[in-house]
Motif scaffolding. Sequence first.
Motif, PDB file in Angstrom:
ATOM      1  N   LEU A 316       0.857  -1.188   0.000  1.00 27.32           N
ATOM      2  CA  LEU A 316       0.000   0.000   0.000  1.00 27.32           C
ATOM      3  C   LEU A 316       0.891   1.235   0.000  1.00 27.32           C
ATOM      4  CD1 LEU A 316      -2.598   1.724   0.392  1.00 27.32           C
ATOM      5  CD2 LEU A 316      -2.418   1.262   2.846  1.00 27.32           C
ATOM      6  N   VAL A 345      -0.508  -4.010  -5.652  1.00 31.84           N
ATOM      7  CA  VAL A 345      -0.253  -2.698  -5.062  1.00 31.84           C
ATOM      8  C   VAL A 345      -1.541  -1.883  -4.971  1.00 31.84           C
ATOM      9  CG1 VAL A 345       0.448  -1.715  -7.298  1.00 31.84           C
ATOM     10  CG2 VAL A 345       1.163  -0.603  -5.193  1.00 31.84           C
ATOM     11  N   SER A 346      -1.692  -1.196  -3.870  1.00 28.09           N
ATOM     12  CA  SER A 346      -2.772  -0.234  -3.698  1.00 28.09           C
ATOM     13  C   SER A 346      -2.153   1.141  -3.515  1.00 28.09           C
ATOM     14  CB  SER A 346      -3.609  -0.564  -2.461  1.00 28.09           C
ATOM     15  OG  SER A 346      -4.300  -1.779  -2.646  1.00 28.09           O
ATOM     16  N   PHE A 347      -2.956   2.154  -3.807  1.00 23.68           N
ATOM     17  CA  PHE A 347      -2.441   3.516  -3.680  1.00 23.68           C
ATOM     18  C   PHE A 347      -3.549   4.440  -3.215  1.00 23.68           C
ATOM     19  CE2 PHE A 347      -2.203   7.725  -5.757  1.00 23.68           C
ATOM     20  CZ  PHE A 347      -1.132   8.231  -5.040  1.00 23.68           C
ATOM     21  N   ILE A 348      -3.189   5.321  -2.293  1.00 22.85           N
ATOM     22  CA  ILE A 348      -4.166   6.322  -1.851  1.00 22.85           C
ATOM     23  C   ILE A 348      -3.440   7.647  -1.641  1.00 22.85           C
ATOM     24  CG2 ILE A 348      -3.990   5.691   0.611  1.00 22.85           C
ATOM     25  CD1 ILE A 348      -7.066   6.130   0.729  1.00 22.85           C
ATOM     26  N   GLU A 349      -4.061   8.715  -2.148  1.00 13.88           N
ATOM     27  CA  GLU A 349      -3.491  10.060  -1.959  1.00 13.88           C
ATOM     28  C   GLU A 349      -4.390  10.797  -0.982  1.00 13.88           C
ATOM     29  OE1 GLU A 349      -3.935  12.895  -5.110  1.00 13.88           O
ATOM     30  OE2 GLU A 349      -2.048  13.890  -4.607  1.00 13.88           O
ATOM     31  N   ILE A 350      -3.836  11.123   0.166  1.00 12.50           N
ATOM     32  CA  ILE A 350      -4.653  11.737   1.208  1.00 12.50           C
ATOM     33  C   ILE A 350      -4.624  13.254   1.082  1.00 12.50           C
ATOM     34  CG2 ILE A 350      -4.808  12.085   3.710  1.00 12.50           C
ATOM     35  CD1 ILE A 350      -3.940   9.077   3.903  1.00 12.50           C
ATOM     36  N   GLU A 351      -5.829  13.838   1.046  1.00 11.46           N
ATOM     37  CA  GLU A 351      -5.925  15.280   0.888  1.00 11.46           C
ATOM     38  C   GLU A 351      -5.754  15.945   2.243  1.00 11.46           C
ATOM     39  OE1 GLU A 351      -9.016  16.475  -1.674  1.00 11.46           O
ATOM     40  OE2 GLU A 351      -8.749  18.594  -1.147  1.00 11.46           O
ATOM     41  N   LYS A 365      -7.618   9.869   7.870  1.00 14.35           N
ATOM     42  CA  LYS A 365      -7.643   9.088   6.633  1.00 14.35           C
ATOM     43  C   LYS A 365      -6.433   8.156   6.547  1.00 14.35           C
ATOM     44  CE  LYS A 365      -9.666  12.934   4.565  1.00 14.35           C
ATOM     45  NZ  LYS A 365      -9.184  14.071   3.814  1.00 14.35           N
ATOM     46  N   GLU A 368      -7.331   5.279   8.886  1.00 17.62           N
ATOM     47  CA  GLU A 368      -8.314   4.380   8.278  1.00 17.62           C
ATOM     48  C   GLU A 368      -7.678   3.491   7.204  1.00 17.62           C
ATOM     49  OE1 GLU A 368     -11.645   6.466   6.574  1.00 17.62           O
ATOM     50  OE2 GLU A 368     -12.577   4.604   5.872  1.00 17.62           O
ATOM     51  N   ALA A 369      -6.861   4.105   6.351  1.00 17.72           N
ATOM     52  CA  ALA A 369      -6.237   3.346   5.256  1.00 17.72           C
ATOM     53  C   ALA A 369      -5.304   2.267   5.809  1.00 17.72           C
ATOM     54  CB  ALA A 369      -5.474   4.287   4.327  1.00 17.72           C
ATOM     55  N   GLY A 372      -7.379  -0.496   7.580  1.00 20.60           N
ATOM     56  CA  GLY A 372      -8.081  -1.341   6.617  1.00 20.60           C
ATOM     57  C   GLY A 372      -7.136  -2.319   5.939  1.00 20.60           C
ATOM     58  N   PHE A 373      -6.006  -1.797   5.508  1.00 19.56           N
ATOM     59  CA  PHE A 373      -5.038  -2.626   4.778  1.00 19.56           C
ATOM     60  C   PHE A 373      -4.424  -3.696   5.686  1.00 19.56           C
ATOM     61  CE2 PHE A 373      -0.633  -3.467   3.478  1.00 19.56           C
ATOM     62  CZ  PHE A 373      -0.810  -3.864   2.164  1.00 19.56           C
ATOM     63  N   SER A 376      -7.148  -6.414   6.919  1.00 22.08           N
ATOM     64  CA  SER A 376      -7.603  -7.344   5.878  1.00 22.08           C
ATOM     65  C   SER A 376      -6.441  -8.211   5.390  1.00 22.08           C
ATOM     66  CB  SER A 376      -8.250  -6.583   4.724  1.00 22.08           C
ATOM     67  OG  SER A 376      -7.308  -5.744   4.091  1.00 22.08           O
TER      68      SER A 376
END
Lengths: 381, 205
Positions: A316, A345-351, A365, A368-369, A372-373, A376
């Motif tokens: 992640l 691969v997962s990707f998240i861009e936090i604002e 955020k 949470e990310a 969650g990752f 799971s």
Amino acid sequence: MLGGFFLVKQMSENKIVELAKEQALVLDCGKSLKSIKTAYTTYGKLNATKDNAILICHALTGDQYVASKHPITKKEGWWSYIVGPEKPIDTNKFFVVCPNVIGGCMGSTGPKEVNSETGKEYGTDFPVITIADMVRAQKLLIDYLGIEKIFCVTGGSMGGMLVLEWLSKFPKMVHSAIPIATATNHSAQNIALNELARQSIMADPNWNSGNYYNSDNKPLKGLSVARMAAHISYLSKDALHSKFGRNLQDKNSLDYSFDADFQIESYLRHQGFTFVDRFDANSYLYITRAMDYFDVSSSNNGSLIESFKNTSSKVLCISFTSDWLYPTSENKKIVKVFNALGINVSFIEIETDGGHDSFLLEEPKLFEAMQGFIKSTYENL
Amino acid sequence: MSLINEKKDFKIIADLIPTKSSVIDVGCNDGSLLEFLKEEKDIDGRGMEIDQQKVQLCLSKGISVIEGDADLDLYDYPDNLFDYSILTYTLQATKSPKNVLSELVRISSKAIISFPNFGHWKIATSLLLKRKMPISEKLSYSWHETPNLHFCTINDFIDLCDEVGIRIEKQANLKTNKLNKFNGKNLLNSYFNEVGLFLVSKIKN
């Protein structure tokens, strides 16, 4: 009461272990280090199958006190928001290991430690180390702890570089990974900022070519200015503006002097002053150098694809919108390479307007990310 | 709001995908289609989703998901990385449906595309008789707040595929839940299907 007692039992005291006693660790620079000390903390318990270990890699000025009170500043651990019971890195469930990197100054072998061969502090005789060398030393610790496969390796900034290095050099030892706000190498801008910091340390006459450990006069001003410069790069323009604006510090009008008229000046000075109590100037030189030298693909002729071709971990990647030091584009580069290799691969861009430092802030955020990752991924182990 | 009819659409899509295929669901929402396909067909699934709240949901379900935009981020994938790409009810909301279509058949051997059919008789009648932009179960937004940028009919879609060198292999009839071999344009199809769902692939040079 019982919960509190349990918590205390799980909290780790700082431990120091000496490794590479027989066989010296050969460093990228060609020199080798023997009897490497690693200072580290652990939280939670390693289970019988040893599949619940999480390795946390700290950033440039971080250390092993990730979730316990810092012995010098007396502040809560730098990632207490993320690490602890019921938190994303749940210490009720996981065995958490956080070592101080070699080259550091909180007990691991570094420039301020005594060189057993000379009986004196290393100072600048300490070999120039790399991110890969830090990871090699971390691997010695993981082997020593009897962990064959780490469930998750994570860290932000330089910590993220260590994560990438783990994924590249010891892919079979890493089940999953969360590199945060990082890059596959240092850009010219990154190097420039680090050079500014190093030059300010070396311009302090008290630095004395790195020989100051037995002197009353330490290069505190140089180190303090280095920290001030770096601190600006950790924040975003918007965050600085909303926090300080052009507000004056304890006064109603300008002083027409060079005192700290503005709140931002006072804030930066405070950041600088307090930093020198807990950090060593030579360590700052060595660790920033390691970051500048970092290019995870350097041992593969610059090919990122080659560098990660044996990686099969679940990953992640996380970036922050207002981070201009290790911007989203750099983090996406990692995602692109992992995608090309078919890595999960997962990707998240936090604002956020929190800038690069966002990974150290209480950012829901991010919480949470990660939760969650990690949850799971462990359930599907 | 989810346009997808989970029971019907999921089943038809699963019927199109062989066991253990690698699949990317572009605009994967909360990941339920990927979960369904994992369950039914043991796929190796990846998601892309623009809405961060949904990305978070996917992460908590253990789905590998990229926060990204179909218009911008498909370029990052190499050719033929996946066996199947899926784009359900997203085509009409992209800035460039043409580029997105071309990218989907580049990164995967086959693509499954579904979209609301603007040629459906109810919609046509709404325009014809009421002179109002249609609002239906599949098109539930008012004209001034719709995220949909490019409406098309089933026949428009078929033309676009022709134009960019895409072969339509199968067409689903969501009324009868049947997959049919594609036999070219058919006016009845365009009139009576609320949804177009197609299996397509790139015409090899």
